[in-house]
Write a protein that holds these residues in place. Structure first.
Motif, PDB file in Angstrom:
ATOM      1  N   GLY A 116      31.912  32.703   3.344  1.00 55.14           N
ATOM      2  CA  GLY A 116      31.989  31.253   3.193  1.00 55.14           C
ATOM      3  C   GLY A 116      32.460  30.567   4.461  1.00 55.14           C
ATOM      4  O   GLY A 116      31.920  29.531   4.861  1.00 55.14           O
ATOM      5  N   VAL A 152      25.529  25.268   3.082  1.00 57.67           N
ATOM      6  CA  VAL A 152      25.570  25.780   1.712  1.00 57.67           C
ATOM      7  C   VAL A 152      25.639  24.626   0.719  1.00 57.67           C
ATOM      8  O   VAL A 152      26.403  23.684   0.903  1.00 57.67           O
ATOM      9  N   ALA A 155      24.523  29.808  -5.145  1.00 57.36           N
ATOM     10  CA  ALA A 155      24.628  29.050  -3.898  1.00 57.36           C
ATOM     11  C   ALA A 155      23.283  29.073  -3.195  1.00 57.36           C
ATOM     12  O   ALA A 155      22.542  30.071  -3.261  1.00 57.36           O
ATOM     13  N   TYR A 194      21.949  28.819   0.528  1.00 58.50           N
ATOM     14  CA  TYR A 194      22.220  28.785   1.965  1.00 58.50           C
ATOM     15  C   TYR A 194      20.940  28.283   2.598  1.00 58.50           C
ATOM     16  O   TYR A 194      19.968  29.031   2.744  1.00 58.50           O
ATOM     17  N   VAL A 201      24.103  36.703   6.269  1.00 63.68           N
ATOM     18  CA  VAL A 201      24.692  37.156   5.003  1.00 63.68           C
ATOM     19  C   VAL A 201      24.832  38.673   4.994  1.00 63.68           C
ATOM     20  O   VAL A 201      25.834  39.219   4.516  1.00 63.68           O
ATOM     21  N   THR A 227      27.380  32.605  -6.084  1.00 63.51           N
ATOM     22  CA  THR A 227      28.431  31.907  -5.355  1.00 63.51           C
ATOM     23  C   THR A 227      29.596  32.829  -4.998  1.00 63.51           C
ATOM     24  O   THR A 227      30.220  32.676  -3.945  1.00 63.51           O
ATOM     25  N   LEU A 275      30.421  34.281  -1.496  1.00 61.64           N
ATOM     26  CA  LEU A 275      31.048  33.523  -0.409  1.00 61.64           C
ATOM     27  C   LEU A 275      32.453  34.026  -0.099  1.00 61.64           C
ATOM     28  O   LEU A 275      32.974  33.778   0.991  1.00 61.64           O
TER      29      LEU A 275
END
Length: 309
Positions: free
Chosen positions: A95, A117, A124, A126, A153, A199, A202
């Motif tokens: 995150g 984001v 989420a 991105y 990621v 999510t 993150l």
């Protein structure tokens, strides 16, 4: 007035290498995009974002490989992003890394774009978006960017990690099946391009943060995206190939000659002043670092009269 996005020329080299490996002509690809081949030796030079979009589109057409952008970015990973990659590797959590990338990308790497984001309950997005109004190569550029987002990621979640879904804009994606194979997931269409994942990811910790003092931890000079700066960069590019003209620069910016003149006057400058500054700066560099005569320097800077002190 919409901005004219700038980006660094770092993707030029990998694109040229991929075109050559496929038996294509980099000179033809760069020529179609109206970009000088000399950029291959200057990866940190700034160019128009729309020119990069045209180059990616031209490379795809040259070798007939619509999956080329995905192949390039997934292979290169965050190392190809220079100081942006450093920001990613310095963050404690995913995150935090994505927040850093959102803040510094328009400053160090590419203006007129957004990456960040957006949260929607348990998922989420991105995402990546080009703010400048241009259609040529837009979707291919999204695929290129999404490969780099995927690498970001995966730095936190592992090389085998796959998003729940990848979203691109438009209604049709050439090479969709092959790109899905490279990304490792299904591709859907939507209003904004991005990666969708839970999510909770993150909060993932950085498994391999860089140590202070790493040699690649330096920062690029910030990108200035005002109109005068865009004009200066285009004049400097044209000096590598031909005598720069206000008509050619206006055409590259999608403006008429008179509109460009008027907007520059609104900022307190003129085309001729910017051109003079760029030529003087180039001449100063050549005088300091090359064993050239004054005449040769005049030719390199497209001066018609000998330089005076």
């Amino acid at each position: 007035m919409p901005g004219h996005g700038l980006t660094r020329a770092r993707t030029m080299g990998p694109i040229a290498e991929a075109v050559m490996a496929a038996g294509g002509s980099p000179a033809r690809v760069f020529g179609r995009a109206d970009i000088p081949l000399t950029l291959l030796d200057e990866p940190d030079r700034l160019i128009l974002l729309r020119d990069q979009l045209k180059l990616v589109d031209s490379a795809i057409r040259e070798i007939g490989d619509p999956a080329l952008p995905a192949r390039l970015s997934t292979r290169a990973g965050i190392a190809a992003l220079g100081p942006i990659g450093v920001q990613v590797r310095a963050a404690e959590t995913l995150g935090e890394a994505l927040a850093r990338v959102e803040a510094v990308t328009p400053i160090l790497l590419q203006t007129a774009t957004w990456t960040g984001v957006r949260l929607d309950g348990a998922n989420a997005l991105y995402g990546y978006a080009v703010a400048e109004r241009t259609e040529c190569g837009r979707q291919a550029n999204e695929i290129l960017a999404l490969g780099y987002l995927l690498g970001t990621v995966r730095h936190f979640l592992g090389r085998a990690w796959q998003p729940a879904q990848v979203v691109v804009t438009g209604a049709h994606l050439p090479g969709r099946a092959e790109i899905e194979g490279l990304f490792g997931c299904e591709i859907a269409f939507g209003p904004r391009a991005g990666l969708i994942f839970p999510t909770l990811h993150l909060d993932a910790r950085n498994p391999n943060p860089y140590e202070p003092g790493d040699p690649d931890a330096s920062q690029d000079e910030p990108i200035c995206d005002d109109l005068a700066a865009c004009v200066a960069h285009l004049i400097e590019l044209d000096l590598s190939e031909a005598r720069p003209s206000i008509d050619a620069v206006a055409r590259r910016l999608g403006l008429s000659r008179r509109t460009l003149q008027r907007r520059l006057e609104d900022t307190g400058t003129r085309y001729v002043d910017i051109q003079h500054h760029v030529r003087a700066r180039r001449a100063k560099v050549l005088l300091a670092g090359a064993n050239l005569s004054i005449g040769q320097i005049c030719q390199a800077t497209r001066q018609t009269d000998p330089l005076t002190p």
